[in-house]
Design a protein around this motif. Sequence first.
Motif, PDB file in Angstrom:
ATOM      1  N   GLN A 197       0.869  -1.183   0.000  1.00 52.39           N
ATOM      2  CA  GLN A 197       0.000   0.000   0.000  1.00 52.39           C
ATOM      3  C   GLN A 197       0.905   1.232   0.000  1.00 52.39           C
ATOM      4  O   GLN A 197       1.426   1.644   1.034  1.00 52.39           O
ATOM      5  N   PRO A 198       1.117   1.836  -1.173  1.00 55.46           N
ATOM      6  CA  PRO A 198       2.106   2.909  -1.298  1.00 55.46           C
ATOM      7  C   PRO A 198       1.505   4.294  -1.056  1.00 55.46           C
ATOM      8  O   PRO A 198       0.278   4.458  -1.066  1.00 55.46           O
ATOM      9  N   PRO A 199       2.348   5.308  -0.874  1.00 55.35           N
ATOM     10  CA  PRO A 199       1.864   6.688  -0.837  1.00 55.35           C
ATOM     11  C   PRO A 199       1.286   7.086  -2.199  1.00 55.35           C
ATOM     12  O   PRO A 199       1.648   6.523  -3.223  1.00 55.35           O
ATOM     13  N   TYR A 200       0.403   8.078  -2.172  1.00 54.80           N
ATOM     14  CA  TYR A 200      -0.200   8.580  -3.409  1.00 54.80           C
ATOM     15  C   TYR A 200       0.519   9.810  -3.945  1.00 54.80           C
ATOM     16  O   TYR A 200       0.123  10.346  -4.981  1.00 54.80           O
ATOM     17  N   VAL A 201       1.530  10.269  -3.239  1.00 57.08           N
ATOM     18  CA  VAL A 201       2.358  11.376  -3.723  1.00 57.08           C
ATOM     19  C   VAL A 201       3.814  10.928  -3.681  1.00 57.08           C
ATOM     20  O   VAL A 201       4.213  10.138  -2.810  1.00 57.08           O
ATOM     21  N   VAL A 202       4.610  11.418  -4.630  1.00 55.21           N
ATOM     22  CA  VAL A 202       6.025  11.036  -4.703  1.00 55.21           C
ATOM     23  C   VAL A 202       6.876  12.281  -4.925  1.00 55.21           C
ATOM     24  O   VAL A 202       6.396  13.318  -5.389  1.00 55.21           O
ATOM     25  N   ASN A 203       8.162  12.137  -4.590  1.00 57.51           N
ATOM     26  CA  ASN A 203       9.086  13.240  -4.805  1.00 57.51           C
ATOM     27  C   ASN A 203       9.648  13.204  -6.222  1.00 57.51           C
ATOM     28  O   ASN A 203       9.384  12.279  -6.997  1.00 57.51           O
ATOM     29  N   GLU A 204      10.428  14.215  -6.532  1.00 58.43           N
ATOM     30  CA  GLU A 204      10.971  14.350  -7.882  1.00 58.43           C
ATOM     31  C   GLU A 204      11.871  13.180  -8.257  1.00 58.43           C
ATOM     32  O   GLU A 204      11.828  12.685  -9.388  1.00 58.43           O
ATOM     33  N   GLN A 219       1.701  16.189 -17.480  1.00 61.16           N
ATOM     34  CA  GLN A 219       0.523  15.349 -17.295  1.00 61.16           C
ATOM     35  C   GLN A 219       0.278  14.999 -15.828  1.00 61.16           C
ATOM     36  O   GLN A 219      -0.737  14.371 -15.510  1.00 61.16           O
ATOM     37  N   MET A 220       1.195  15.393 -14.940  1.00 62.82           N
ATOM     38  CA  MET A 220       1.047  15.058 -13.526  1.00 62.82           C
ATOM     39  C   MET A 220       0.612  16.284 -12.727  1.00 62.82           C
ATOM     40  O   MET A 220       1.000  17.408 -13.026  1.00 62.82           O
ATOM     41  N   TYR A 221      -0.179  16.039 -11.678  1.00 59.50           N
ATOM     42  CA  TYR A 221      -0.551  17.103 -10.754  1.00 59.50           C
ATOM     43  C   TYR A 221       0.623  17.355  -9.807  1.00 59.50           C
ATOM     44  O   TYR A 221       1.194  16.408  -9.247  1.00 59.50           O
ATOM     45  N   ASP A 226       5.175  21.768  -1.590  1.00 58.40           N
ATOM     46  CA  ASP A 226       5.980  20.652  -1.078  1.00 58.40           C
ATOM     47  C   ASP A 226       6.825  19.975  -2.154  1.00 58.40           C
ATOM     48  O   ASP A 226       7.571  19.051  -1.853  1.00 58.40           O
ATOM     49  N   LYS A 227       6.675  20.412  -3.405  1.00 62.26           N
ATOM     50  CA  LYS A 227       7.419  19.840  -4.526  1.00 62.26           C
ATOM     51  C   LYS A 227       7.207  18.323  -4.618  1.00 62.26           C
ATOM     52  O   LYS A 227       8.142  17.542  -4.740  1.00 62.26           O
ATOM     53  N   LEU A 228       5.944  17.932  -4.550  1.00 66.08           N
ATOM     54  CA  LEU A 228       5.558  16.534  -4.658  1.00 66.08           C
ATOM     55  C   LEU A 228       4.563  16.369  -5.809  1.00 66.08           C
ATOM     56  O   LEU A 228       3.834  17.299  -6.147  1.00 66.08           O
ATOM     57  N   TYR A 229       4.553  15.168  -6.380  1.00 60.47           N
ATOM     58  CA  TYR A 229       3.665  14.871  -7.502  1.00 60.47           C
ATOM     59  C   TYR A 229       2.631  13.823  -7.090  1.00 60.47           C
ATOM     60  O   TYR A 229       2.978  12.830  -6.434  1.00 60.47           O
ATOM     61  N   LEU A 230       1.353  14.036  -7.468  1.00 60.86           N
ATOM     62  CA  LEU A 230       0.347  12.998  -7.299  1.00 60.86           C
ATOM     63  C   LEU A 230       0.638  11.891  -8.306  1.00 60.86           C
ATOM     64  O   LEU A 230       0.943  12.164  -9.466  1.00 60.86           O
TER      65      LEU A 230
END
Length: 423
Positions: A197-204, A219-221, A226-230
């Motif tokens: 079960q992973p996080p739904y946001v990731v770093n660069e 194409q990513m939100y 916080d400089k994170l991507y959904l």
Amino acid sequence: MLTIQQIKADPEAIVARLAVKGFKGEKPIARVLALDELRRGLQLKNDNAAAELNRMAASIGQAMKDGRREDADKAKAAVAILKEEQKAIAEELTRTEDAIRDELLNIPNVPYSGVPEGTSAADNIVEKTGGPMPDLGADALPHWELAKKYNLIDFDLGVKITGAGFPVYLGKGAKLQRALIQFFLDQASEAGYLEVQPPYVVNEASGYGTGQLPDKEGQMYFVTLDKLYLIPTAEVPVTNLYRDVIIPAEKLPIKNCAYSACFRREAGSYGKDVRGLNRLHQFDKVEIVRIEKPENSYAALEEMKDHVQGLLEKLGLPWHILRLCGGDMSFTSAITFDFEVYSAAQGRWLEVSSVSNFETYQANRLKCRYRGEDKKTHLCHTLNGSALALPRIMAALLENNQTPKGIIVPECLRKYTGFDIID
């Protein structure tokens, strides 16, 4: 990311294969080779300077021991000059290595030899077809009308809360959605996949690791503060579990599955193909991910295809498998097979899964390696597939299973839904 070794081994062949993807590789590959030549020259200069500094340090020590202070002072002055020279060399070496990485990040993966040539989806090859084709009457309703009739999905509420492409599932629609998720997860577990079960946001760094960056940045939100991507798919966080990891050979293969919500901006999408559940900004998906030794990855790819096919057969949906041509493949993939199901009320095929082998392309970005029997580290092969993406599965189930009495729930889902018909 391609390796320097891959490129140097046969640059002409690399350029020729990249052309299958419609990528003009002559100049980028030439720049990489020229930069690598510069890098090797700088590395030699840097190594020679370091060796000379070591030699001079030893001579200074000996001069001090012998009482030759004047000679020692002269040598110290020379050392100071050489250190400055080495610093400049090291800085140029770093800039050159960064330039090589920047070039490599913008070169797509080389397509596998079995990838057909072509420029668009029209050139994809249908490899296999199965499942019963429904025979619906002329008054058959598309899923968005069925969702309204049976109060399963409210698209207008989603627009009110968030915007277009964010539907609200209600009642039996929500239960059917949850049933599909649990069914897919249970089937993956039975096939030997460990659930994550992973996080739904990731770093660069994670985006670069799996190749969404810099190719699909638009194409990513992006969470600016916080400089994170959904995540666009669970592939991103799950595959990045193995970033900067050396895996013992006996631990391979690694098989993971994960449910997640997925978020995609889908910039530029419009028209009839985006109506209802056909194209969303947020949707649910169960993903399967494998980390393999290179010699086993294509057998693993076939296993993954069989797994997805089995899910569609149990759901009773008509399906076919497409071998994607070079022009329709993703930036990072070496080979991709798409699964589509037939939507009877719409009279069209809907993509529900992509199963891909990335070979060493993602692994090189991730520094995902295994230690072989030779005690050396080698790049793994990474693979992933949708098993399955829910919106178009839901659309096809609603449309294909409609009857005058209601919508029939596939038998494999009934223990999860608690009902066998939506009426």
